[in-house]
Design a protein around this motif. Structure first.
Motif, PDB file in Angstrom:
ATOM      1  N   LYS A   1       2.949  12.903  -7.504  1.00  0.00           N
ATOM      2  CA  LYS A   1       2.570  11.703  -8.256  1.00  0.00           C
ATOM      3  C   LYS A   1       3.175  11.723  -9.649  1.00  0.00           C
ATOM      4  O   LYS A   1       3.149  12.733 -10.345  1.00  0.00           O
ATOM      5  CB  LYS A   1       1.046  11.614  -8.361  1.00  0.00           C
ATOM      6  CG  LYS A   1       0.365  11.029  -7.152  1.00  0.00           C
ATOM      7  CD  LYS A   1      -1.141  10.957  -7.356  1.00  0.00           C
ATOM      8  CE  LYS A   1      -1.822  10.441  -6.104  1.00  0.00           C
ATOM      9  NZ  LYS A   1      -3.303  10.455  -6.249  1.00  0.00           N
TER      10      LYS A   1
ATOM     11  N   TYR B   1      -1.608  10.363   5.939  1.00  0.00           N
ATOM     12  CA  TYR B   1      -1.260  11.718   5.534  1.00  0.00           C
ATOM     13  C   TYR B   1      -0.906  12.627   6.710  1.00  0.00           C
ATOM     14  O   TYR B   1      -0.251  13.643   6.510  1.00  0.00           O
ATOM     15  CB  TYR B   1      -2.426  12.363   4.770  1.00  0.00           C
ATOM     16  CG  TYR B   1      -2.762  11.707   3.453  1.00  0.00           C
ATOM     17  CD1 TYR B   1      -3.930  12.062   2.779  1.00  0.00           C
ATOM     18  CD2 TYR B   1      -1.947  10.752   2.883  1.00  0.00           C
ATOM     19  CE1 TYR B   1      -4.275  11.484   1.569  1.00  0.00           C
ATOM     20  CE2 TYR B   1      -2.272  10.161   1.673  1.00  0.00           C
ATOM     21  CZ  TYR B   1      -3.444  10.530   1.021  1.00  0.00           C
ATOM     22  OH  TYR B   1      -3.770   9.953  -0.179  1.00  0.00           O
TER      23      TYR B   1
ATOM     24  N   TYR C   1       0.973   5.511  -0.933  1.00  0.00           N
ATOM     25  CA  TYR C   1       0.242   6.739  -1.211  1.00  0.00           C
ATOM     26  C   TYR C   1       1.231   7.846  -1.557  1.00  0.00           C
ATOM     27  O   TYR C   1       2.345   7.893  -1.024  1.00  0.00           O
ATOM     28  CB  TYR C   1      -0.595   7.172  -0.009  1.00  0.00           C
ATOM     29  CG  TYR C   1      -1.686   6.203   0.362  1.00  0.00           C
ATOM     30  CD1 TYR C   1      -1.615   5.458   1.528  1.00  0.00           C
ATOM     31  CD2 TYR C   1      -2.799   6.041  -0.449  1.00  0.00           C
ATOM     32  CE1 TYR C   1      -2.608   4.571   1.871  1.00  0.00           C
ATOM     33  CE2 TYR C   1      -3.807   5.150  -0.110  1.00  0.00           C
ATOM     34  CZ  TYR C   1      -3.701   4.411   1.048  1.00  0.00           C
ATOM     35  OH  TYR C   1      -4.698   3.532   1.379  1.00  0.00           O
ATOM     36  N   TYR C   2       0.777   8.751  -2.403  1.00  0.00           N
ATOM     37  CA  TYR C   2       1.564   9.916  -2.781  1.00  0.00           C
ATOM     38  C   TYR C   2       0.706  11.172  -2.684  1.00  0.00           C
ATOM     39  O   TYR C   2      -0.496  11.145  -2.955  1.00  0.00           O
ATOM     40  CB  TYR C   2       2.076   9.800  -4.221  1.00  0.00           C
ATOM     41  CG  TYR C   2       3.069   8.697  -4.452  1.00  0.00           C
ATOM     42  CD1 TYR C   2       2.673   7.487  -5.018  1.00  0.00           C
ATOM     43  CD2 TYR C   2       4.397   8.852  -4.119  1.00  0.00           C
ATOM     44  CE1 TYR C   2       3.586   6.465  -5.234  1.00  0.00           C
ATOM     45  CE2 TYR C   2       5.325   7.836  -4.331  1.00  0.00           C
ATOM     46  CZ  TYR C   2       4.903   6.655  -4.898  1.00  0.00           C
ATOM     47  OH  TYR C   2       5.816   5.650  -5.100  1.00  0.00           O
TER      48      TYR C   2
ATOM     49  N   SER D   1      -6.755   6.348   3.545  1.00  0.00           N
ATOM     50  CA  SER D   1      -5.455   6.937   3.231  1.00  0.00           C
ATOM     51  C   SER D   1      -5.132   8.133   4.121  1.00  0.00           C
ATOM     52  O   SER D   1      -3.956   8.419   4.372  1.00  0.00           O
ATOM     53  CB  SER D   1      -5.427   7.354   1.763  1.00  0.00           C
ATOM     54  OG  SER D   1      -6.472   8.274   1.481  1.00  0.00           O
TER      55      SER D   1
ATOM     56  N   THR E   1       0.853  -1.195   0.000  1.00  0.00           N
ATOM     57  CA  THR E   1       0.000   0.000   0.000  1.00  0.00           C
ATOM     58  C   THR E   1       0.885   1.240   0.000  1.00  0.00           C
ATOM     59  O   THR E   1       1.658   1.457   0.932  1.00  0.00           O
ATOM     60  CB  THR E   1      -0.919   0.013   1.225  1.00  0.00           C
ATOM     61  OG1 THR E   1      -1.712  -1.177   1.215  1.00  0.00           O
ATOM     62  CG2 THR E   1      -1.835   1.230   1.195  1.00  0.00           C
TER      63      THR E   1
END
Length: 129
Positions: A65, A111, A59-60, A107, A57
């Motif tokens: 991205k 963050y 995330y950006y 998500s 997993t």
């Protein structure tokens, strides 16, 4: 004593690449999520990328991205951030962080800086135009 030590920062020109590394010691991070944040002068610390303990997993932030890639080597307790096509707005102090992994959460859990218990001292990235 848990320590995260970043390296790889420096001065580059617009369009160049850098690879940041963060080595963890003093603990076992195989079950932790690892992340990169950055903070520019006068701005709040912002999320850049995160990777779960399995590596499955990731995330950006929207702003990175397609240009940045996070990866981890569990055997070396190290997380990397490959940064390509750097822009002046990417200039900041980059911090790595480690915290409990909660892949069943959204998500947004990854963050927020509050998720992460351990932080490195930061490495400066400067991008000249």
């Amino acid at each position: 004593q848990v320590q995260l030590v970043e390296s790889g920062g420096g001065l580059v020109q617009t369009g160049d690449s850098l690879r940041l590394s963060c080595a963890a010691s003093g603990g076992t991070f195989s079950s932790y999520a690892l992340a990169w944040f950055r903070q520019a002068p006068g701005k709040e610390r912002e999320f850049v990328a995160s990777v779960s303990w399995t590596g499955a997993t990731i995330y950006y932030a929207d702003s990175v991205k397609g240009r940045f890639t996070i990866s981890r080597d569990t055997s070396k307790n190290t997380v990397y951030l490959q940064m390509n096509s750097l822009k002046p707005e990417d200039a900041a102090v980059y911090y790595c962080a480690a915290g409990p992994d909660r892949v069943f959460l959204s998500s947004s859990y990854y963050y927020t800086p509050l998720t992460y218990y351990y932080w490195g001292q930061g490495t400066q990235v400067t991008v000249s135009s």
